[in-house]
Design an enzyme around this catalytic site. Structure first.
Site, PDB file in Angstrom:
ATOM      1  CG  ASP A 127      -5.866  -6.854   1.999  1.00 56.21           C
ATOM      2  OD1 ASP A 127      -6.516  -7.055   1.661  1.00 56.21           O
ATOM      3  OD2 ASP A 127      -5.014  -5.862   2.018  1.00 56.21           O
TER       4      ASP A 127
ATOM      5  NE  ARG B  53      -7.788 -12.229  -1.501  1.00 55.64           N
ATOM      6  CZ  ARG B  53      -6.889 -11.036  -1.247  1.00 55.64           C
ATOM      7  NH1 ARG B  53      -7.479 -10.372  -0.364  1.00 55.64           N
ATOM      8  NH2 ARG B  53      -5.915 -10.827  -2.038  1.00 55.64           N
TER       9      ARG B  53
ATOM     10  N   GLY C  10      -5.886  -3.255  -7.826  1.00 59.68           N
ATOM     11  CA  GLY C  10      -7.006  -2.306  -7.594  1.00 59.68           C
ATOM     12  C   GLY C  10      -6.708  -1.086  -7.028  1.00 59.68           C
TER      13      GLY C  10
ATOM     14  NE  ARG D 248      -3.257  -9.594   0.474  1.00 53.70           N
ATOM     15  CZ  ARG D 248      -2.039  -8.684   0.444  1.00 53.70           C
ATOM     16  NH1 ARG D 248      -1.015  -9.494   1.237  1.00 53.70           N
ATOM     17  NH2 ARG D 248      -1.738  -7.580   0.277  1.00 53.70           N
TER      18      ARG D 248
ATOM     19  CB  SER E  21      -0.766   0.179   1.137  1.00 59.72           C
ATOM     20  OG  SER E  21      -1.915  -0.980   1.052  1.00 59.72           O
TER      21      SER E  21
ATOM     22  CE  LYS F 194     -10.512  -6.318  -0.068  1.00 61.34           C
ATOM     23  NZ  LYS F 194     -10.362  -5.008  -0.285  1.00 61.34           N
TER      24      LYS F 194
ATOM     25  CD  GLN G 201      -8.149  -0.700  -3.501  1.00 63.56           C
ATOM     26  OE1 GLN G 201      -9.071  -0.945  -4.074  1.00 63.56           O
ATOM     27  NE2 GLN G 201      -7.253  -1.663  -3.309  1.00 63.56           N
TER      28      GLN G 201
ATOM     29  NE  ARG H  99     -10.596  -6.359  -6.902  1.00 64.57           N
ATOM     30  CZ  ARG H  99      -9.523  -6.006  -6.040  1.00 64.57           C
ATOM     31  NH1 ARG H  99      -8.326  -6.167  -6.492  1.00 64.57           N
ATOM     32  NH2 ARG H  99      -9.771  -5.478  -4.920  1.00 64.57           N
TER      33      ARG H  99
ATOM     34  NE  ARG I 219      -2.467   4.853   0.547  1.00 61.50           N
ATOM     35  CZ  ARG I 219      -2.954   3.728   0.115  1.00 61.50           C
ATOM     36  NH1 ARG I 219      -2.381   2.579  -0.411  1.00 61.50           N
ATOM     37  NH2 ARG I 219      -4.428   3.514   0.362  1.00 61.50           N
TER      38      ARG I 219
END
Ligand code: S3P
Length: 430
Positions: free
Chosen positions: A315, A346, A93, A387, A24, A342, A169, A121, A28
């Site tokens: 997550d 999931r 995403g 994941r 993340s 996701k 997000q 998504r 950024r």
């Protein structure tokens, strides 16, 4: 399409200081560097598919990226370049939604695209509030699905937006739009989602105020922000796979070094603690983020109910499902409908794969109930989701496991398999 075969492991006691850098924060760093007029210096940037795609989009928008190994320097362009090609967000995403907010008010035409998983998504959660303040955004299904086309507009209105979902997000996309709007904006969400954007942008000098009740007030930028000078901490979500490993392999212990200890990111460790594992947090520094080590030591696990602070562990739920399946008694996850949108659905991919391992699971629309038991070695379908692949690889440390379609691990944690090999025997297949 590659496969991973994991054999059962013996007890281990290791320290890991090479957990993948935070995804993340890395996204950024690349995007926010475009808000300054001076070079940003980023140490320990995540060199994984998702974040390298973001960096290459930033380059296509005109930035100069110098990769000197230890430090990546991003020199922003004087004005955003209108790229001749589409901007490929790959599997991410975060990239697609944050760029929607950033590009909505930059002069030019931009098309954001991604892989088949990202193309499925939902993007209207960002497109709709952006369009309500004047952005021109379109895509398949009325702007819900990629490819997403953006015609940057000259003026965006300030807004007072109450988001129906706790999503970092959506929040970050709206903050990026607000920084370039005509008047101040207010943003509220039902629960606090991860707050890296607020912390980093404030660190760069943006006028962002977070009130006690969570309302964020964003005043438009008066000029360029200060550049970033940052060392990205290790990713607590990536590290969590090894926390679960230590929690389920009897007699084991792991020291996870240099992680972000941001409270919005470490809730899953607190759940592991509630399940009976010994978890210790050791704070070392606090600049943009609190950073330190987490030590996890095995102890018998028992079932737990997870229905609060979901945004803080969203997550980690797939890896937590492995700990739940190895615990004594029943565990429940509720209020986690977001899992359905996701990198894969999931809820489906956890339920389907746990059943393959002979674990009893009940599926709900917004979660699942898992009855702890003994894993049976099985062939796992990752559903193309990093994941899911890594979570079931960890389960393999108990029973052995064969995971199919593991290329996706490269999106967030390229050295995962090497680290796993420090604990158990791992084979890569094609
Ligand atoms: C992220 C926010 C979360 C998280 C994702 C990364 C971010 O998504 O699941 O992996 O970097 O802002 P949502 O904001 O959609 O909940």
């Amino acid at each position: 399409m590659s496969r991973l075969i994991v054999k059962p492991a013996k007890r281990f006691d290791i320290a890991i200081d090479t957990i993948a850098p935070d995804k993340s924060i890395s996204h950024r760093c690349a995007i926010f560097s475009l808000l300054s007029d001076k070079p940003s210096r980023v140490r320990n940037f995540l060199r994984a598919e998702d974040t390298l795609n973001t960096l290459s989009i930033v380059e296509k928008l005109g930035a100069k990226v110098d990769d000197e190994g230890e430090v990546i320097t991003v020199t922003p362009p004087a004005s955003i370049n209108e790229p001749a090609a589409i901007l490929d967000c790959g599997n991410s995403g975060t990239a697609m939604r944050l760029f929607m907010g950033f590009l909505a008010s930059r002069p030019g035409f931009f098309v954001l695209f991604g892989d088949k998983y990202l193309a499925a998504r939902p993007m209207r959660r960002v497109a709709d509030p952006l369009r309500s303040i004047g952005a021109k955004i379109d895509g398949r299904e009325e702007g819900n699905l990629a490819p997403i086309a953006i015609r940057g507009v000259e003026h965006l209105d300030g807004f007072d937006y109450v988001s129906p979902i706790a999503s970092a997000q959506v929040k970050s996309a709206m903050i990026l739009a607000a920084l370039n709007a005509d008047t101040p904006s207010k943003y509220r969400e039902p629960h606090l989602s991860r707050d890296h954007s607020e912390r980093m942008l404030k660190g760069m000098g943006a006028d962002i105020d977070v009130a006690k009740d969570g309302t964020i007030t964003i005043t438009p930028m008066q000029g360029p922000l200060q550049p970033l000078d940052i060392t990205v901490p290790a990713d607590p979500s990536s590290a969590f796979f090894f926390a679960v490993a230590a929690a389920i392999v009897p007699g084991s212990r792991v020291v996870l070094k240099g992680l972000s200890l941001n409270p919005t990111r470490i809730e899953a460790y607190r759940v592991l603690e509630r399940m009976g594992a010994n978890v210790e947090f050791v704070l070392h520094e606090d600049k943009y983020e609190p950073i330190g080590d987490i030590v996890v030591t095995h102890a018998p696990l028992h079932g737990v109910t997870v229905e609060e602070n979901i945004a803080w562990l969203i997550d980690e739920l797939p890896a937590l499902a492995i700990a739940m399946a190895a615990a004594e008694g029943e565990s429940r996850v509720k209020n986690a409908k977001e899992l359905r949108v996701k990198e894969s659905d999931r809820i489906r991919s956890v339920v389907d794969n746990l059943r393959r391992c002979a674990i009893e699971v009940e599926e709900f629309e917004d979660g699942y109930a898992i009855t702890g038991g003994r894993f049976k070695k099985a062939v796992i379908d990752s559903h193309g989701d990093h994941r899911i692949a890594m979570s079931f690889a960890i389960a393999g440390l108990v029973s052995g496991m064969e995971i199919e379609d593991t290329d996706c691990i490269r999106t967030s944690f390229p050295n995962f398999t090497q680290l796993l090999a420090r604990i158990g025997e791992v084979e890569n297949g094609d």
